[in-house]
Design an enzyme around this catalytic site. Structure first.
Site, PDB file in Angstrom:
ATOM      1  N   THR A  16       0.825  -1.218   0.000  1.00 25.12           N
ATOM      2  CA  THR A  16       0.000   0.000   0.000  1.00 25.12           C
ATOM      3  C   THR A  16       0.862   1.271   0.000  1.00 25.12           C
ATOM      4  O   THR A  16       0.626   2.191  -0.788  1.00 25.12           O
ATOM      5  CB  THR A  16      -0.897   0.002   1.255  1.00 25.12           C
ATOM      6  OG1 THR A  16      -1.520  -1.278   1.344  1.00 25.12           O
ATOM      7  CG2 THR A  16      -1.956   1.065   1.180  1.00 25.12           C
ATOM      8  N   LYS A 206       5.353   2.721  18.777  1.00 23.97           N
ATOM      9  CA  LYS A 206       5.408   4.152  18.462  1.00 23.97           C
ATOM     10  C   LYS A 206       5.769   4.966  19.708  1.00 23.97           C
ATOM     11  O   LYS A 206       6.518   5.943  19.633  1.00 23.97           O
ATOM     12  CB  LYS A 206       4.064   4.597  17.877  1.00 23.97           C
ATOM     13  CG  LYS A 206       3.797   3.936  16.512  1.00 23.97           C
ATOM     14  CD  LYS A 206       2.344   4.042  16.086  1.00 23.97           C
ATOM     15  CE  LYS A 206       2.094   3.397  14.735  1.00 23.97           C
ATOM     16  NZ  LYS A 206       0.680   3.253  14.395  1.00 23.97           N
TER      17      LYS A 206
END
Ligand code: HSE
Length: 429
Positions: A16, A206
């Site tokens: 993607t 993250k």
């Protein structure tokens, strides 16, 4: 590299994000060259299957299955395969040759960022990974560069779109977690295996990256206290809404005199807090710095085009630096970290209790808090009249995790408490 007119760019992965990155490299070549001071020549795209169906029509001659041969010809390698291996070996191979690397691989950077940064520095190469945290949102460079002259005290982010979509839908429809998850999967917002998202692990990677950059140190994902959203009930969401709060999965990196804490958990925040306005699958990162004050960065946290934008920003930054002829210093990434044990963090608790509704019960409940040195901010009772049980929702002032948890354990043992129906933390002012 100085004086060269062209940089050879190798792309690893055409999924993607990779396919959109290739499209931008090919379609925007002129603008990219003007902005970089050097032209960027896409020399190949390494994939597992050359003739797989892709989102973008790309020249067939660019595809190869030999990633190592491609890496060995490149000045810049863009790694968009994801996962620890073989991505880790490919990146190490590129950096060892002095090629610079741009990656969106949060799991790898959160696990091995220190080693790979050191490898880059040792070989005069750059390693950039803006796309690894919060997709399109420029957050790593603002933290590392724009705020380099400040002291960041706290970073609090909604950095996982899947869980924000689910919690937002629970908040606006009153639906249960399992029903919203199933709908999100049907719509393609959630993965068939949603564990990394709903378990908080994606957000933890993250959080580790944000903490490392914010505090100039190294925090890895296994050092992040991680709780997901699977235990959040429709009743929790409704009770939070009644009291003016919304539940969000927060990735928090905090530094005070005691040390650094990095954690991920579902938390109540006031509806008036800027993070409460982050709806659907969007991401946002709220940063508190000593001199800058409060800042918020908002945008798309995933998706092909948005994430490719972050990748290409890094590619241009790398190219500019290579065109200028000197690698950037990598910043002070090696400060010792005093990572707090999770028991030592300070937070506030929101506790739901089912109690026997009879005289003296509130006093006994309040006494448990007092005994453990935990101060109550507010207490709301619902029901009880004419029925056997009443529900209590108690919001505490700041306390240590250890004190708050032992308070809950003592409440569970109290004879007038039927059950502790929920325990959640409260963040933000
Ligand atoms: N799965 C992530 C999310 C996107 O739901 O936000 C990639 O990190």
């Amino acid at each position: 590299m100085s004086g060269e007119k062209s940089l050879k760019v190798a792309l690893l992965g055409a999924g993607t994000v990779g396919a959109q990155t290739a499209r931008i490299l090919l379609d925007d070549a002129q603008a990219l060259a003007e902005r970089s001071g050097v032209s960027l020549e896409l020399i190949g795209i390494a994939v597992r299957t050359v003739d797989a169906k892709r989102d973008v029509q790309l020249p067939a001659e660019l595809f190869t299955t030999d990633a190592n041969a491609l890496i060995d010809q490149a000045d810049v390698v863009i790694e968009l395969l994801g996962g620890l291996q073989p991505a880790g070996d490919y990146i190490a191979r590129a950096l060892s040759r002095g090629a610079s690397v741009v990656t969106g691989n949060k799991a790898l950077i959160a696990a091995e960022g220190a080693r790979l940064n050191a490898l880059a520095a040792a070989n005069g190469a750059q390693l950039r990974y803006e796309a690894a945290v919060a997709g399109a949102i420029p957050i790593l460079r603002p933290i590392a560069d724009s705020l380099a002259g400040d002291h960041i005290t706290k970073v609090m982010g909604i950095v996982n779109g899947t869980t924000n979509f689910i919690l937002d839908a629970m908040d606006s429809t009153g639906a249960a977690f399992a029903d919203v998850l199933a709908e999100a999967q049907a719509l393609g917002y959630a993965e068939a295996d949603p564990t990394a998202d709903v378990g908080g692990h994606d957000a933890a990677a993250k959080a580790a990256i944000l903490a490392s950059l914010a505090f100039h140190t190294t925090v890895s994902s296994d050092q992040v206290h991680t709780e997901g959203i699977t235990q959040v009930t429709a009743e929790d969401v409704a009770a939070a809404a009644d009291a003016g709060y919304v539940i969000k999965l927060l990735a928090i990196a905090q530094k005070d005199e005691a040390g650094v804490s990095v954690r991920v958990y579902p938390s109540l925040i006031k509806r008036s807090h800027p993070l409460a306005s982050v709806r659907g699958a969007f991401n946002a990162v709220f940063v508190e710095a000593e001199n800058a004050g409060d800042l918020m960065f908002y945008g798309a946290g995933a998706g092909g085009n948005p994430t490719a934008s972050a990748v290409m920003g890094d590619v241009v930054a790398v190219a500019r630096q290579l065109a200028a002829g000197a690698p950037l210093p990598n910043g002070s990434a090696d400060l010792p970290v005093n990572l707090l044990d999770f028991d030592q963090i300070t937070t506030r608790y929101w506790i739901g209790l089912s109690i026997t509704d009879q005289p003296g019960v509130l006093a006994r409940v309040a006494d448990v808090f007092g005994t453990h040195g935990v101060s109550i901010e507010s207490m709301i009772q619902h029901g009880g009249e004419g029925s056997e049980a009443a529900s209590l929702r108690i919001l505490t002032h700041l306390g240590t995790e250890a004190a708050l948890r032992t308070t809950v354990e003592a409440l569970e043992a109290l004879d007038v408490v039927n059950t502790v129906t929920s325990v959640m933390r409260v963040e933000g002012n």
